[in-house]
Design a protein around this motif. Sequence first.
Motif, PDB file in Angstrom:
ATOM      1  N   CYS A   1     -31.594  -8.912 -20.423  1.00 44.86           N
ATOM      2  CA  CYS A   1     -31.237  -9.765 -21.252  1.00 44.86           C
ATOM      3  C   CYS A   1     -31.507 -11.292 -20.739  1.00 44.86           C
ATOM      4  CB  CYS A   1     -29.769  -9.407 -21.704  1.00 44.86           C
ATOM      5  SG  CYS A   1     -28.639  -9.754 -20.219  1.00 44.86           S
ATOM      6  N   GLN A   2     -31.694 -11.317 -19.375  1.00 42.01           N
ATOM      7  CA  GLN A   2     -31.848 -12.489 -18.513  1.00 42.01           C
ATOM      8  C   GLN A   2     -33.334 -12.658 -18.390  1.00 42.01           C
ATOM      9  OE1 GLN A   2     -28.873 -14.374 -17.880  1.00 42.01           O
ATOM     10  NE2 GLN A   2     -28.572 -12.903 -19.436  1.00 42.01           N
ATOM     11  N   VAL A   3     -34.191 -12.319 -19.079  1.00 41.71           N
ATOM     12  CA  VAL A   3     -35.670 -12.586 -18.775  1.00 41.71           C
ATOM     13  C   VAL A   3     -36.117 -12.974 -20.371  1.00 41.71           C
ATOM     14  CG1 VAL A   3     -37.985 -11.511 -18.150  1.00 41.71           C
ATOM     15  CG2 VAL A   3     -35.988 -10.914 -17.004  1.00 41.71           C
ATOM     16  N   SER A   4     -36.748 -14.273 -20.372  1.00 44.55           N
ATOM     17  CA  SER A   4     -37.108 -14.724 -21.496  1.00 44.55           C
ATOM     18  C   SER A   4     -38.600 -14.656 -21.572  1.00 44.55           C
ATOM     19  CB  SER A   4     -36.956 -16.254 -21.424  1.00 44.55           C
ATOM     20  OG  SER A   4     -35.486 -16.278 -21.440  1.00 44.55           O
ATOM     21  N   GLN A   5     -39.034 -14.160 -22.869  1.00 42.81           N
ATOM     22  CA  GLN A   5     -40.565 -14.107 -23.096  1.00 42.81           C
ATOM     23  C   GLN A   5     -41.491 -15.350 -22.698  1.00 42.81           C
ATOM     24  OE1 GLN A   5     -42.977 -15.408 -25.259  1.00 42.81           O
ATOM     25  NE2 GLN A   5     -44.160 -13.930 -25.851  1.00 42.81           N
ATOM     26  N   ASP A   6     -42.570 -15.209 -22.166  1.00 43.58           N
ATOM     27  CA  ASP A   6     -43.268 -16.231 -21.350  1.00 43.58           C
ATOM     28  C   ASP A   6     -44.840 -15.625 -21.522  1.00 43.58           C
ATOM     29  OD1 ASP A   6     -44.729 -17.729 -19.155  1.00 43.58           O
ATOM     30  OD2 ASP A   6     -42.887 -19.171 -20.047  1.00 43.58           O
ATOM     31  N   GLU A   7     -45.766 -16.334 -21.848  1.00 39.98           N
ATOM     32  CA  GLU A   7     -46.972 -15.660 -21.844  1.00 39.98           C
ATOM     33  C   GLU A   7     -47.586 -15.334 -20.520  1.00 39.98           C
ATOM     34  OE1 GLU A   7     -50.348 -19.145 -22.255  1.00 39.98           O
ATOM     35  OE2 GLU A   7     -49.201 -18.685 -23.930  1.00 39.98           O
ATOM     36  N   SER A   8     -46.908 -15.972 -19.382  1.00 39.92           N
ATOM     37  CA  SER A   8     -47.313 -15.672 -18.024  1.00 39.92           C
ATOM     38  C   SER A   8     -47.012 -14.308 -17.634  1.00 39.92           C
ATOM     39  CB  SER A   8     -46.762 -16.883 -17.079  1.00 39.92           C
ATOM     40  OG  SER A   8     -45.120 -16.634 -16.896  1.00 39.92           O
ATOM     41  N   LEU A   9     -45.966 -13.603 -18.506  1.00 37.26           N
ATOM     42  CA  LEU A   9     -45.515 -12.251 -18.221  1.00 37.26           C
ATOM     43  C   LEU A   9     -46.235 -11.221 -19.006  1.00 37.26           C
ATOM     44  CD1 LEU A   9     -41.647 -12.964 -18.263  1.00 37.26           C
ATOM     45  CD2 LEU A   9     -43.238 -12.686 -16.154  1.00 37.26           C
ATOM     46  N   ASP A  10     -47.420 -11.675 -19.619  1.00 37.97           N
ATOM     47  CA  ASP A  10     -48.256 -10.791 -20.266  1.00 37.97           C
ATOM     48  C   ASP A  10     -48.841  -9.800 -19.599  1.00 37.97           C
ATOM     49  OD1 ASP A  10     -49.563  -9.784 -22.743  1.00 37.97           O
ATOM     50  OD2 ASP A  10     -51.479 -10.614 -21.877  1.00 37.97           O
ATOM     51  N   GLY A  11     -48.432  -8.516 -19.861  1.00 38.25           N
ATOM     52  CA  GLY A  11     -49.092  -7.198 -19.457  1.00 38.25           C
ATOM     53  C   GLY A  11     -48.222  -6.607 -18.131  1.00 38.25           C
ATOM     54  N   ILE A  12     -46.907  -7.277 -18.253  1.00 34.67           N
ATOM     55  CA  ILE A  12     -46.081  -6.704 -16.765  1.00 34.67           C
ATOM     56  C   ILE A  12     -45.705  -5.345 -17.335  1.00 34.67           C
ATOM     57  CG2 ILE A  12     -45.322  -9.001 -16.027  1.00 34.67           C
ATOM     58  CD1 ILE A  12     -42.518  -8.295 -17.302  1.00 34.67           C
ATOM     59  N   SER A  13     -45.230  -4.610 -16.210  1.00 35.87           N
ATOM     60  CA  SER A  13     -44.675  -3.431 -16.178  1.00 35.87           C
ATOM     61  C   SER A  13     -43.366  -3.518 -16.048  1.00 35.87           C
ATOM     62  CB  SER A  13     -45.289  -2.487 -15.013  1.00 35.87           C
ATOM     63  OG  SER A  13     -46.716  -2.364 -15.164  1.00 35.87           O
ATOM     64  N   VAL A  14     -42.535  -2.609 -16.909  1.00 42.08           N
ATOM     65  CA  VAL A  14     -41.194  -2.683 -17.144  1.00 42.08           C
ATOM     66  C   VAL A  14     -40.846  -1.104 -16.660  1.00 42.08           C
ATOM     67  CG1 VAL A  14     -39.065  -3.206 -18.184  1.00 42.08           C
ATOM     68  CG2 VAL A  14     -40.949  -4.617 -18.330  1.00 42.08           C
ATOM     69  N   THR A  15     -39.665  -0.957 -16.033  1.00 42.81           N
ATOM     70  CA  THR A  15     -39.341   0.508 -15.865  1.00 42.81           C
ATOM     71  C   THR A  15     -37.698   0.742 -16.104  1.00 42.81           C
ATOM     72  OG1 THR A  15     -40.923   1.168 -14.252  1.00 42.81           O
ATOM     73  CG2 THR A  15     -39.040   2.519 -14.334  1.00 42.81           C
ATOM     74  N   ILE A  16     -37.398   1.173 -17.108  1.00 42.74           N
ATOM     75  CA  ILE A  16     -36.100   1.181 -17.534  1.00 42.74           C
ATOM     76  C   ILE A  16     -35.135   2.003 -16.298  1.00 42.74           C
ATOM     77  CG2 ILE A  16     -34.236   1.925 -19.261  1.00 42.74           C
ATOM     78  CD1 ILE A  16     -36.554   1.444 -21.649  1.00 42.74           C
TER      79      ILE A  16
END
Length: 112
Positions: free
Chosen positions: A92-107
């Motif tokens: 919830c504390q990470v905002s969308q930004d094009e610099s984050l395109d393609g990042i990997s996220v693990t729940i």
Amino acid sequence: MSDTTTITKLNVTDRDGTQRKIDWEPQQSLMEALRDNDFPILASCGGTASCATCHVFLPKEVCDSLGERSEDELELLEEVSCYDAGTSRLACQVSQDESLDGISVTIAPEED
């Protein structure tokens, strides 16, 4: 980080190891993108950083690029059993930004 109107992509690994690519819409938090794509993100507090039910792991370089965690976020993360100082964030504390395109996220694993 700047506001953007560009949809970015996320590579998400679910708690069971399933991987899926999803869209991350402008103006969404990472938590909203995960929740809206039917990932098991409880988000009990609705995105106000008052719970840790949207805990995720990001690559260390991504975490570093996001800057310091707020005191509230850090306090919540330090209370979860699988906290990792280098890779844990509240989605919830990470905002969308094009610099984050393609990042990997693990729940993160669900807390008992």
